[in-house]
Design an enzyme around this catalytic site. Structure first.
Site, PDB file in Angstrom:
ATOM      1  N   ARG A 180      -3.082  -2.036   7.926  1.00 55.34           N
ATOM      2  CA  ARG A 180      -2.826  -0.635   7.605  1.00 55.34           C
ATOM      3  C   ARG A 180      -3.867   0.332   8.175  1.00 55.34           C
ATOM      4  O   ARG A 180      -4.123   1.393   7.607  1.00 55.34           O
ATOM      5  CB  ARG A 180      -2.717  -0.436   6.082  1.00 55.34           C
ATOM      6  CG  ARG A 180      -1.508  -1.131   5.461  1.00 55.34           C
ATOM      7  CD  ARG A 180      -0.205  -0.603   6.027  1.00 55.34           C
ATOM      8  NE  ARG A 180       0.939  -1.303   5.462  1.00 55.34           N
ATOM      9  CZ  ARG A 180       1.536  -2.369   6.010  1.00 55.34           C
ATOM     10  NH1 ARG A 180       1.081  -2.870   7.152  1.00 55.34           N
ATOM     11  NH2 ARG A 180       2.573  -2.932   5.440  1.00 55.34           N
ATOM     12  N   SER A 229       4.317   3.788  -0.333  1.00 59.40           N
ATOM     13  CA  SER A 229       3.327   2.969  -1.040  1.00 59.40           C
ATOM     14  C   SER A 229       2.044   3.762  -1.250  1.00 59.40           C
ATOM     15  O   SER A 229       1.484   4.312  -0.307  1.00 59.40           O
ATOM     16  CB  SER A 229       3.020   1.697  -0.248  1.00 59.40           C
ATOM     17  OG  SER A 229       4.159   0.869  -0.170  1.00 59.40           O
ATOM     18  N   GLU A 299      -3.357   4.122   0.313  1.00 58.40           N
ATOM     19  CA  GLU A 299      -2.605   4.046   1.553  1.00 58.40           C
ATOM     20  C   GLU A 299      -2.102   5.428   1.937  1.00 58.40           C
ATOM     21  O   GLU A 299      -2.011   5.780   3.112  1.00 58.40           O
ATOM     22  CB  GLU A 299      -1.426   3.075   1.429  1.00 58.40           C
ATOM     23  CG  GLU A 299      -0.683   2.862   2.731  1.00 58.40           C
ATOM     24  CD  GLU A 299       0.251   1.668   2.703  1.00 58.40           C
ATOM     25  OE1 GLU A 299       1.261   1.704   3.422  1.00 58.40           O
ATOM     26  OE2 GLU A 299      -0.023   0.694   1.977  1.00 58.40           O
TER      27      GLU A 299
END
Length: 320
Positions: A180, A229, A299
């Site tokens: 990520r 998310s 995130e």
């Protein structure tokens, strides 16, 4: 202090630009959360050359913040200093097939359209983009992924402009991908990318895309005002499990709530402010830390200024 807005203050510097300039642009109209203060100014370049010229003429001391589709973004209520740059769909939302297995696409292309183009061309490995609610630029920056596949697996090279308007081409290795995130310099604005998959039957790809869509609609609050998310998965576990175990499923602060459907999704139930959403997120992080000792990491990208007197400390000050 001058009463002129930022665009008026820069005057002649901006006259050669062909894109759209807006003063005091409300970010609540851009983000999927539908919250956030105003940016001093918004610029939507017409194409890459227009963006390069903008970067060359705007003084270095004026902040420039890139915003994509706005799906994975929380803008604070105090707004943003300087310019927000949002790449236009017309200039940066294109996609072309370059070979039997390669696609080239602009950074503003929605991930779903990339998946659809790959399916149409019989290029496998792109089905997971059908499950990412964002644009290619964000996926390139954050190594977006879904259903066990990540963007880095498809990247050949990425084209970008730096703060001075100079062009760069980065290989997948130079992007420095990990879970990520990428290690590409923060001031680079990605404009396009060359991507590669593998030959696959179009019907097989369609079935894989349908499975991705079914999964999203079954377990995620896709019809809510959300940012996707909220937290990255910690090593060895899932963020939603830790949020659930800490008793935060459905937790609500103001108009912000951790979704009862998928508790790693934060939603605006109708009247949430940026403060509500971020305070909820830090409350959840504090509760998970207290319950399991795990430090969840955001995130969702949070940008902008806090309103005076409504600052929020990480983990609500429990641990920095």
């Amino acid at each position: 202090m001058s009463d002129q807005n930022l665009i008026e203050r820069l005057g002649d510097r901006l006259k050669g630009l062909r894109g759209k300039l807006v003063a005091n642009a409300g970010m609540d109209k851009i983000t999927w959360f539908r919250t956030g203060g105003a940016a001093e100014a918004l610029f939507q370049p017409q194409d890459e050359e227009d963006l390069a010229e903008f970067l060359r003429v705007v003084p270095e001391e004026i902040p420039i913040t890139l915003v994509g589709i706005g799906s994975n973004l929380l803008v604070r209520d105090g707004g943003l200093d300087g310019f927000v740059v949002r790449l236009s769909a017309k200039g940066f939302g294109w996609v072309e097939q370059r070979s039997e297995t390669q696609l080239e696409a602009g950074a503003a292309l929605p991930d779903k359209r990339l998946a659809a183009k790959a399916q149409e061309a019989g290029i496998g490995g792109f089905h997971f983009f059908h499950g990412i609610p964002g644009g290619l630029g964000g996926a390139l920056r954050m190594n977006g992924g879904a259903n066990g596949v990540e963007t880095c697996e498809r990247v050949v090279e990425v084209r970008a402009l730096d703060r001075q308007g100079n062009r760069h081409v980065l290989t997948r290795e130079e992007m420095g991908y990990s879970y990520r995130k990428s290690e590409a310099p923060a001031d680079l604005i990605f404009t396009s990318a060359l991507l590669e998959g593998y030959p696959e039957d179009a019907e097989t790809i369609r079935k894989a895309m349908d499975e991705v869509q079914h999964h999203r609609e079954t377990v995620q609050p896709v019809r809510e005002k959300t940012g996707g998310s909220t937290f990255k998965n910690p090593e060895g576990t899932s963020a939603w499990k830790e949020v659930d175990n800490a008793g935060c499923r459905g937790l609500m602060i103001g108009g912000a709530q951790m979704s009862p459907m998928h508790c790693n999704f934060m939603i605006n139930t109708g009247n949430a402010t940026g403060y509500d959403l971020e305070y909820l997120g830090e409350t959840v992080r504090a509760k998970v830390l207290e319950h399991s000792g795990i430090k969840l990491h955001w995130e969702i990208k949070r940008i902008g200024k806090f309103q005076t007197g409504r600052e929020i400390e990480p983990f609500l000050g429990q641990m920095l």
